[in-house]
Design an enzyme around this catalytic site. Structure first.
Site, PDB file in Angstrom:
ATOM      1  N   TYR A  44      20.843  30.444  39.716  1.00 22.21           N
ATOM      2  CA  TYR A  44      20.898  31.353  40.866  1.00 22.21           C
ATOM      3  C   TYR A  44      20.361  30.632  42.096  1.00 22.21           C
ATOM      4  O   TYR A  44      20.834  29.572  42.446  1.00 22.21           O
ATOM      5  CB  TYR A  44      20.165  32.653  40.531  1.00 22.21           C
ATOM      6  CG  TYR A  44      20.600  33.792  41.419  1.00 22.21           C
ATOM      7  CD1 TYR A  44      21.952  34.147  41.513  1.00 22.21           C
ATOM      8  CD2 TYR A  44      19.681  34.513  42.174  1.00 22.21           C
ATOM      9  CE1 TYR A  44      22.365  35.173  42.339  1.00 22.21           C
ATOM     10  CE2 TYR A  44      20.081  35.554  42.999  1.00 22.21           C
ATOM     11  CZ  TYR A  44      21.428  35.874  43.078  1.00 22.21           C
ATOM     12  OH  TYR A  44      21.826  36.889  43.897  1.00 22.21           O
ATOM     13  N   LYS A  99      42.317  44.391  23.225  1.00 19.59           N
ATOM     14  CA  LYS A  99      43.154  43.282  23.690  1.00 19.59           C
ATOM     15  C   LYS A  99      42.282  42.090  24.074  1.00 19.59           C
ATOM     16  O   LYS A  99      42.593  40.935  23.753  1.00 19.59           O
ATOM     17  CB  LYS A  99      43.986  43.746  24.891  1.00 19.59           C
ATOM     18  CG  LYS A  99      45.164  42.854  25.237  1.00 19.59           C
ATOM     19  CD  LYS A  99      46.184  42.856  24.129  1.00 19.59           C
ATOM     20  CE  LYS A  99      47.423  42.071  24.487  1.00 19.59           C
ATOM     21  NZ  LYS A  99      48.397  42.867  25.254  1.00 19.59           N
ATOM     22  N   ALA A 202      60.309  49.353  29.136  1.00 14.30           N
ATOM     23  CA  ALA A 202      59.871  48.012  29.517  1.00 14.30           C
ATOM     24  C   ALA A 202      60.148  46.996  28.428  1.00 14.30           C
ATOM     25  O   ALA A 202      60.695  45.915  28.684  1.00 14.30           O
ATOM     26  CB  ALA A 202      58.376  48.048  29.837  1.00 14.30           C
TER      27      ALA A 202
END
Length: 758
Positions: A44, A99, A202
């Site tokens: 950081y 997924k 589709a």
């Protein structure tokens, strides 16, 4: 159990899976150390500013300094989720998490799942496009047609990273690969076949476009939607359907099916009847992909036309058209060349790669994962299985190559090195074993497998034949071996790719038992006992073959106890020059290999045996292209305990120091000191070992075996071996838990000369 009770149990199991031990299927983990103040300042402020400045000056440096190049967005608005329909963005989240998990599992790709409350396709596309700085690619998912076409089109225009609607293209690619192979089986050409497509959403439209890329002719395609045949007289067609409309008298599915070669169904259950199937052309191809209930059940179609070639979307039937065969790997290839898009060339390369894998012999890992299924190219094996480990290196390399050649790749790759890198990710032992495999290919030693009837050995023989490593000799009954080769779908055959020694019918039987008796007659073995042993004991038979020079090395141990096998092998093959020194177990963990000895041979070794084990361990480590860093491990730490193990280790160290050793060695110490250089330096600043030890030598097999098993079971380590040291590579004894890949690894080790390594 009633059907309802079973359904309730499955529902409960699925919900528990998602809820416990913590909700969801994903988490974020740091890839850099975060243990010190210095780590924090690098991660950081102020160190992060350096990376930000570089990216501001050179935007593509985001792929160097951030996770962007391996990060995919899985995005949905939940308008067409699986078979559930428009359930909304939030309800789609479990699917999108799933997924993402598949991306990680099959291709090592990190994902953020993003569910968006936006039903307007143009507004959704605008949101997706604004996310481009974060991601290397976008996977659109479960967006209803025709909105999905517009969303993808707009995103592709606005974004310079791959955008891929998997419901369209993933299904299309896998279905096209299955079609490619089905046409080979049916002896038909894609340019000539008549196609009937039931379902104009589709997936259906994408499948037809992919088939046209492969050579299908538009005038041979009849599309049907919920209102019947899509023809030029209709005025209710969207632009995607209108592309497939032409003049025709056909109006119903029944009309269209007469003489059809390929039925492509992405519609609903039971819409294809047996009468329709009966009216199709010879050797019909039926892809009934509706889920969970297809347009026609495979058994009904096959009862009507026995030679029909059938695929479904279900895992409980052969030829499952499953998107997981495509999307992780096409994204992997696209990301690794920083592709700007996934174009038709890359999709076609994916189709051809998937199809080619099904035509090869199924990998051993797949054969064992799908036991009972005959995984041989043909009507019931048109596409590979999802757990085929060859999918990643084969498909990703083909896709990367197509991206480079078609000009959409922003960086180039050495494709051979890239494929080997991917193989190393799939087979964890690959990178460690690569040097050994190269040496084995050059040496061509004859390896005899004592347990030649074992399915793992048969798969290993297939792999050895394909890899060009060694010349396998298998010991086993001919009828059993042939039956199991057929059952496993393996193409190797005795007398062709391997030699078979049948204990019940071999002309050398008399020579073998006499050779064994000659060695053992002064150790209580009578002629009758020698005959019995050489008829039934395959380890003894293998040892006799090596003893007689009919094989260079033997491998045994897929069943039974290690020292039982060692006894019979040593009876014939040990000598003044060769004797079992110890068993070395290389275990591959995330940080690399750790070598552990002696895990099996010397239960309580003497100091001299310990010293011999260390010398042999160093020699074998160098076979892997690694320099030995050896720690003598004990309950005593640098002399702080007067224990038996401490005394043996200290004496062994003195014996070794008196020799001219050329590797790093230190002891005696605890295992944590061996693996923690800072701790070891605090305890013993003048030690001769630098960095982490890569070999841990223990004072007894209990300790060595425990560490080996803990590394395997708790740390997820993968063992290569154990390697029997001291026998001149004439004998290798595995353990019953050995895998096919493990047998292939040990065969490569048995197939190389050890003497050149010191």
């Amino acid at each position: 159990m009633t059907k309802q009770t079973d359904q309730d149990a499955r529902k409960k199991e699925a919900l528990n899976y998602h809820e416990f031990p913590r909700p969801g299927k994903l988490e974020v983990r740091a890839t850099k150390p975060m243990a010190t103040g210095r780590d924090l300042s690098n991660a950081y402020s102020p160190g992060v500013a350096e990376a930000c400045t570089e990216i501001a000056e050179t935007p593509d440096d985001a792929f160097r300094y951030t996770a962007k190049g391996n990060l995919v967005a899985v995005i949905s608005n939940g308008s067409a989720v699986l078979g559930l329909g428009d359930i909304g963005a939030q309800a789609s989240k479990p699917v999108m998490e799933g997924k993402a998990v598949l991306f990680k599992k099959f291709a090592g790709i990190d994902c953020f799942d993003i569910e968006v409350n936006e039903s307007d396709p143009r507004a959704l596309a605008e949101i997706v496009a604004k996310l481009e700085p974060t991601f290397g690619a976008v996977n659109l998912e479960d967006i209803k047609a025709p909105d999905c076409f517009l969303v993808e089109e707009l995103c592709k225009k606005k974004m310079s990273i791959p955008v891929f609607h998997d419901d369209q293209h993933g299904t299309a690619i896998v279905a096209a690969a299955a079609t490619f192979n089905a046409l080979k089986v049916a002896c038909k050409n894609i340019e000539d076949i008549r196609i009937v497509a039931l379902g104009a959403g589709a997936a259906g439209i994408a499948c037809l476009k992919m088939l046209m890329v492969m050579g299908a002719q538009k005038h041979n395609i009849t599309m049907l939607d919920s209102k019947g045949v899509v023809h030029s007289g209709r005025n209710d067609l969207n632009p995607q359907k209108r592309e497939f409309a032409h003049e025709t008298e056909m109006r119903t599915t029944d009309d269209a099916m007469a003489g059809a070669d390929l039925f492509l169904g992405v519609s609903g259950p039971g819409l294809l009847t047996r009468d329709m199937v009966a009216r199709m052309a010879e050797s019909p191809i039926i892809f009934a992909l509706a889920n969970p209930v297809p347009e026609i059940m495979p058994e009904e179609a096959r009862a009507t036309v026995p030679n029909a070639l059938i695929a479904t979307g279900r895992s409980d039937y052969p030829n499952q058209v499953n998107n997981v065969l495509c999307f992780p790997f096409i994204f992997r290839g696209a990301l690794d060349v920083s592709a700007s898009e996934i174009n038709d060339e890359m999709k076609l390369a994916c189709v051809e790669a998937i199809a080619s894998l099904a035509r090869e012999t199924a990998s051993a890992e797949v054969g064992l994962a799908y036991r009972g299924e005959k995984l041989v190219f043909g009507p019931d094996y048109l596409i590979p299985k999802p757990f085929d480990p060859r999918l990643l290196p084969t498909i990703a390399t083909a896709v990367a190559k197509a991206a480079i050649e078609s000009g959409v790749a922003r960086k180039s790759l050495n494709l051979r090195d890239y494929q080997q890198k991917l193989q190393g990710e799939v087979f964890r032992s690959y990178s460690v074993m690569r040097q050994v495999f190269d040496a084995a290919r050059a040496s061509k030693r004859r390896i005899v497998f004592a347990e030649g009837e074992d399915e793992r050995v048969l798969h290993a023989a297939q792999a050895l034949s394909e890899e060009g490593i060694d010349t396998p000799i298998l010991i086993g009954r001919k009828e059993v071996v042939l039956s199991r080769l057929e059952r496993e779908g393996l193409s190797v055959r005795p007398g062709r790719e391997f030699e078979l020694v049948d204990p019940e019918n071999d002309a050398r039987y008399r020579d073998y038992w006499m050779a064994y008796h000659a060695q053992m007659e002064r150790r209580g073995v009578t002629p009758d006992l020698a005959k019995a042993i050489l008829r039934t004991n395959t380890t003894a038979i293998a040892a006799v073959m090596v003893h007689r020079g009919e094989a260079d090395s033997m491998i045994c141990g897929t069943f039974g106890q290690y020292r039982w096998h060692l006894q019979y092998a040593a009876q014939l093959l040990a000598s003044n020059d060769l004797h079992p020194i110890g068993a070395l177990s290389p275990v591959i963990v995330d940080e690399g290999p750790i070598f552990v000895a002696d895990t099996h041979v010397n239960i309580e070794p003497t100091a001299q045996q310990m010293a011999d084990t260390v010398i042999a361990t160093a020699r074998h480590i160098r076979r892997f292209g690694i320099e030995p860093k050896i720690a003598l491990c004990s309950g005593s730490q640098f002399g702080n305990l007067d224990s038996h193990s401490g005394r043996v280790m200290r004496e062994a160290l003195e014996l070794l120091r008196a020799q001219d050793i050329d590797f790093e060695l230190e002891g005696e110490m605890h295992s944590d000191a061996a693996l923690d250089p800072e701790l070891r330096h605090r305890l013993f600043p003048s030690g001769k070992l630098t960095g982490k030890a890569n070999a841990l030598i223990y004072a007894n097999t209990d300790a060595a075996g425990a560490v080996r098993n803990i590394l395997k079971s708790v740390s997820g380590g993968l063992e290569v071996g154990p390697i029997l040291m001291g026998m001149g590579n004439k004998v290798q004894i595995v353990t019953p838990s050995i895998t096919v890949r493990g047998l292939l690894n040990i065969a490569a080790l048995a197939g190389t000369d050890v003497s050149s390594y010191g």
